[in-house]
Scaffold this active site. Structure first.
Site, PDB file in Angstrom:
ATOM      1  N   LYS A  44       0.835  -1.208   0.000  1.00 48.02           N
ATOM      2  CA  LYS A  44       0.000   0.000   0.000  1.00 48.02           C
ATOM      3  C   LYS A  44       0.868   1.256   0.000  1.00 48.02           C
ATOM      4  O   LYS A  44       0.629   2.196  -0.775  1.00 48.02           O
ATOM      5  CB  LYS A  44      -0.905   0.003   1.230  1.00 48.02           C
ATOM      6  CG  LYS A  44      -1.696   1.306   1.416  1.00 48.02           C
ATOM      7  CD  LYS A  44      -2.553   1.262   2.657  1.00 48.02           C
ATOM      8  CE  LYS A  44      -1.786   1.600   3.920  1.00 48.02           C
ATOM      9  NZ  LYS A  44      -1.781   3.050   4.222  1.00 48.02           N
ATOM     10  N   ASN A  45       1.863   1.276   0.863  1.00 46.51           N
ATOM     11  CA  ASN A  45       2.671   2.482   1.020  1.00 46.51           C
ATOM     12  C   ASN A  45       3.628   2.719  -0.143  1.00 46.51           C
ATOM     13  O   ASN A  45       4.226   3.801  -0.229  1.00 46.51           O
ATOM     14  CB  ASN A  45       3.448   2.429   2.342  1.00 46.51           C
ATOM     15  CG  ASN A  45       2.527   2.587   3.534  1.00 46.51           C
ATOM     16  OD1 ASN A  45       1.426   3.105   3.413  1.00 46.51           O
ATOM     17  ND2 ASN A  45       2.972   2.124   4.700  1.00 46.51           N
ATOM     18  N   ARG A 104      -4.315  10.287   4.745  1.00 40.30           N
ATOM     19  CA  ARG A 104      -3.261  11.285   4.779  1.00 40.30           C
ATOM     20  C   ARG A 104      -2.408  11.260   3.520  1.00 40.30           C
ATOM     21  O   ARG A 104      -1.903  12.293   3.082  1.00 40.30           O
ATOM     22  CB  ARG A 104      -2.391  11.037   6.009  1.00 40.30           C
ATOM     23  CG  ARG A 104      -1.251  12.033   6.163  1.00 40.30           C
ATOM     24  CD  ARG A 104      -0.479  11.782   7.440  1.00 40.30           C
ATOM     25  NE  ARG A 104       0.586  12.752   7.602  1.00 40.30           N
ATOM     26  CZ  ARG A 104       1.813  12.604   7.139  1.00 40.30           C
ATOM     27  NH1 ARG A 104       2.134  11.514   6.477  1.00 40.30           N
ATOM     28  NH2 ARG A 104       2.730  13.531   7.332  1.00 40.30           N
ATOM     29  N   CYS A 164      -5.517   7.907  10.051  1.00 41.66           N
ATOM     30  CA  CYS A 164      -5.707   7.254  11.342  1.00 41.66           C
ATOM     31  C   CYS A 164      -5.538   8.240  12.501  1.00 41.66           C
ATOM     32  O   CYS A 164      -4.786   9.215  12.413  1.00 41.66           O
ATOM     33  CB  CYS A 164      -4.689   6.128  11.515  1.00 41.66           C
ATOM     34  SG  CYS A 164      -5.087   4.634  10.597  1.00 41.66           S
ATOM     35  N   ARG A 220       0.204  14.371  12.519  1.00 39.09           N
ATOM     36  CA  ARG A 220       1.176  14.067  11.483  1.00 39.09           C
ATOM     37  C   ARG A 220       1.164  15.237  10.499  1.00 39.09           C
ATOM     38  O   ARG A 220       0.604  15.158   9.418  1.00 39.09           O
ATOM     39  CB  ARG A 220       0.830  12.738  10.792  1.00 39.09           C
ATOM     40  CG  ARG A 220       0.867  11.566  11.758  1.00 39.09           C
ATOM     41  CD  ARG A 220       0.896  10.242  11.050  1.00 39.09           C
ATOM     42  NE  ARG A 220      -0.422   9.876  10.542  1.00 39.09           N
ATOM     43  CZ  ARG A 220      -0.678   8.738   9.889  1.00 39.09           C
ATOM     44  NH1 ARG A 220       0.304   7.895   9.657  1.00 39.09           N
ATOM     45  NH2 ARG A 220      -1.892   8.465   9.473  1.00 39.09           N
ATOM     46  N   PRO A 221       1.768  16.348  10.895  1.00 37.97           N
ATOM     47  CA  PRO A 221       1.660  17.570  10.111  1.00 37.97           C
ATOM     48  C   PRO A 221       2.419  17.466   8.789  1.00 37.97           C
ATOM     49  O   PRO A 221       3.315  16.632   8.629  1.00 37.97           O
ATOM     50  CB  PRO A 221       2.285  18.627  11.023  1.00 37.97           C
ATOM     51  CG  PRO A 221       3.228  17.859  11.882  1.00 37.97           C
ATOM     52  CD  PRO A 221       2.573  16.530  12.116  1.00 37.97           C
ATOM     53  N   ILE A 222       2.047  18.346   7.853  1.00 36.72           N
ATOM     54  CA  ILE A 222       2.713  18.360   6.555  1.00 36.72           C
ATOM     55  C   ILE A 222       3.605  19.585   6.414  1.00 36.72           C
ATOM     56  O   ILE A 222       3.911  20.012   5.303  1.00 36.72           O
ATOM     57  CB  ILE A 222       1.684  18.302   5.407  1.00 36.72           C
ATOM     58  CG1 ILE A 222       0.769  19.534   5.421  1.00 36.72           C
ATOM     59  CG2 ILE A 222       0.863  17.021   5.489  1.00 36.72           C
ATOM     60  CD1 ILE A 222      -0.057  19.672   4.149  1.00 36.72           C
ATOM     61  N   ASP A 223       4.040  20.120   7.528  1.00 35.34           N
ATOM     62  CA  ASP A 223       4.861  21.329   7.467  1.00 35.34           C
ATOM     63  C   ASP A 223       6.159  21.103   6.700  1.00 35.34           C
ATOM     64  O   ASP A 223       6.655  22.023   6.029  1.00 35.34           O
ATOM     65  CB  ASP A 223       5.157  21.848   8.884  1.00 35.34           C
ATOM     66  CG  ASP A 223       5.870  20.822   9.743  1.00 35.34           C
ATOM     67  OD1 ASP A 223       5.375  19.686   9.835  1.00 35.34           O
ATOM     68  OD2 ASP A 223       6.929  21.148  10.305  1.00 35.34           O
ATOM     69  N   GLN A 224       6.732  19.894   6.767  1.00 35.42           N
ATOM     70  CA  GLN A 224       7.976  19.625   6.046  1.00 35.42           C
ATOM     71  C   GLN A 224       7.747  19.606   4.529  1.00 35.42           C
ATOM     72  O   GLN A 224       8.611  20.015   3.760  1.00 35.42           O
ATOM     73  CB  GLN A 224       8.589  18.307   6.510  1.00 35.42           C
ATOM     74  CG  GLN A 224       8.956  18.274   7.989  1.00 35.42           C
ATOM     75  CD  GLN A 224       9.968  19.337   8.348  1.00 35.42           C
ATOM     76  OE1 GLN A 224      11.081  19.355   7.821  1.00 35.42           O
ATOM     77  NE2 GLN A 224       9.587  20.257   9.222  1.00 35.42           N
ATOM     78  N   ARG A 242      -8.216  -0.686   5.282  1.00 38.29           N
ATOM     79  CA  ARG A 242      -7.407   0.369   4.674  1.00 38.29           C
ATOM     80  C   ARG A 242      -6.017  -0.129   4.309  1.00 38.29           C
ATOM     81  O   ARG A 242      -5.370   0.432   3.411  1.00 38.29           O
ATOM     82  CB  ARG A 242      -7.278   1.566   5.617  1.00 38.29           C
ATOM     83  CG  ARG A 242      -8.545   2.391   5.788  1.00 38.29           C
ATOM     84  CD  ARG A 242      -8.285   3.646   6.617  1.00 38.29           C
ATOM     85  NE  ARG A 242      -7.150   4.378   6.098  1.00 38.29           N
ATOM     86  CZ  ARG A 242      -6.043   4.659   6.793  1.00 38.29           C
ATOM     87  NH1 ARG A 242      -5.925   4.276   8.048  1.00 38.29           N
ATOM     88  NH2 ARG A 242      -5.055   5.333   6.247  1.00 38.29           N
TER      89      ARG A 242
END
Length: 425
Positions: free
Chosen positions: A22-23, A96, A120, A125-129, A401
């Site tokens: 999946k990943n 995500r 989940c 799990r921020p996307i700032d990076q 999932r």
């Protein structure tokens, strides 16, 4: 609502084949957006997240085909036209990984509007990076009404130092940089096998990527990329889950598609727990003792012990001889399965939110339990395989999932397991 019912106490025996990752599938589908024309992906798992990504890609304007149209476990993405470079909330809120379309859209179309992601409930799990990196590459970033809006006439190469290794962040920036003007250097990059798999796909599309699998990835931007046809790698987390299923039941299972190099840290802990693991043609065989031995482990980015196998190994350790110490360093709030394992008789104490002490018991007892996230649901299924009596795992849409028909694979190994319709507990 679907649930999984398990009659425990039977050692697993036989052979089982791992599905595609999946990943690895999700970023590769996103990479298809970089090139006009049809890209074809074989060995794609039939999972809720993959179907959601397919709907998202179709919403952007690409033509997506799968199943009977192109063959089993095959996905075709024709990204010749992308008239709507927007990923709406309804398609992003459950997954995500949908943020992975951000980099390809900005790189190829010059603009993107993507809803802030969901997924989940295992902590922030921020996307700032991602945004920091795209900004360094020259994109204008604006956050408004729950959306990220990014614009750039053409991205330009730059040096990006990630504050911490991020798999999707590394993948997003690799894809964006593939069409940027000049050289991009990504430092402190994630090293996971899925990152390496994406790099290989990008190279086959005509990109110039070096260093994937190390902490420094270099991308020389090109003017255009071409469509690609690839085979998705086996899912190392599913492989690890199936090996844990053999361990927790005292079984003997050959997991076809399990790759030793991708599971090195996990295999070390499974061996420390008493398992005998041998390489056989096409996979790995695990022979388990009647009860595992206690082990301590700490989750870490690859090549460390994967956080996505923490809950499954904890289920094994709940019936181990002795006490184990588990430290979670990747995500906060990732011990939500502990309360449900306790309902089955496990003795687990969480200390400070990031450490759990597991005192192994001789037996677990079946109970009604509730899945709270993807990997927690797998751990409860594993505990149910060991427990005496009947276990019913509710809310298995989480399981769906990330695992393709896991109950059928376990059934083929001798488990007494079935999917049922049941009200929530």
């Amino acid at each position: 609502m679907d649930a999984i019912e398990i009659q425990g106490g039977r050692p697993l025996k036989g052979e089982v084949t791992v599905s595609g990752s999946k990943n690895a599938t999700l970023p590769q589908i996103a990479a298809a957006l970089l090139a006009p024309g049809p890209s074809i992906f074989h060995n794609t798992p039939d999972l809720a997240d993959v179907r959601t990504m397919g709907r998202l890609i179709a919403h952007l304007g690409a033509k997506v085909s799968r199943g009977a149209e192109v063959g089993p476990h095959t996905l075709r993405v024709d990204a010749s036209e992308l008239p709507r470079p927007e990923a709406p909330y309804d398609l992003v809120r459950t997954m995500r990984a949908a943020v992975l379309v951000l980099g390809p859209l900005v790189a190829r179309m010059g603009r993107a509007r993507v809803s802030l992601p969901g997924g989940c409930a295992i902590g922030a799990r921020p996307i700032d990076q991602h945004l920091k990196g795209l900004s360094a590459l020259g994109a204008q970033i604006e956050l408004s009404h729950g959306y990220v809006e990014a614009k750039a006439k053409r991205l330009r190469g730059a040096k990006v130092l990630f504050d911490l290794p991020t798999v999707t962040g590394t993948e997003n920036l690799m894809m964006a940089a593939a069409l940027a003007d000049g050289r991009t250097v990504l430092e402190n990059s994630a090293r996971e096998p899925e990152v390496c798999a994406l790099a290989k796909v990008l190279v086959r599309m005509g990109a110039r990527v070096e260093g994937a699998g190390t902490s420094v990835v270099t991308i020389e931007g090109v003017r255009e990329l071409k469509p690609v046809e690839v085979d998705v790698i086996p899912d190392r987390i599913e492989a690890g889950t199936l090996l844990c299923a053999a361990l927790v039941t005292g079984g003997d299972v050959l997991v076809k598609g399990a790759l030793e190099d991708d599971l090195d840290a996990a295999l070390g802990k499974l061996r420390e727990a008493g398992a005998t693991i041998t390489s056989e043609p096409g996979g790995l065989r695990l022979k388990a003792p009647a009860r595992p031995e206690a082990v301590d482990f700490i989750t870490a980015p690859f090549p460390g012990f994967p956080t996505d196998l923490q809950a499954q190994l904890m289920a094994c350790l709940s019936v181990a001889r002795g006490a184990s110490r588990v430290v979670e360093t990747v995500f906060e709030n990732r011990f939500m399965h502990v309360q449900e394992l306790r309902r089955m008789g496990a003795e687990i104490i969480v200390d400070g939110g990031h450490t759990a002490v597991v005192r192994g018991v001789e037996r677990l007892s079946g109970a009604g339990v509730m899945a709270t996230d993807l990997r927690a649901s797998a751990s409860l299924v594993l505990a149910g395989l060991r427990a005496e009596g009947t276990t019913v795992v509710h809310r298995v849409y989480h399981l769906d999932r990330g695992y393709e028909a896991l109950e059928n694979k376990l059934l083929g190994l001798g488990a007494r397991i079935r999917r049922i319709r049941a009200p929530g507990p």
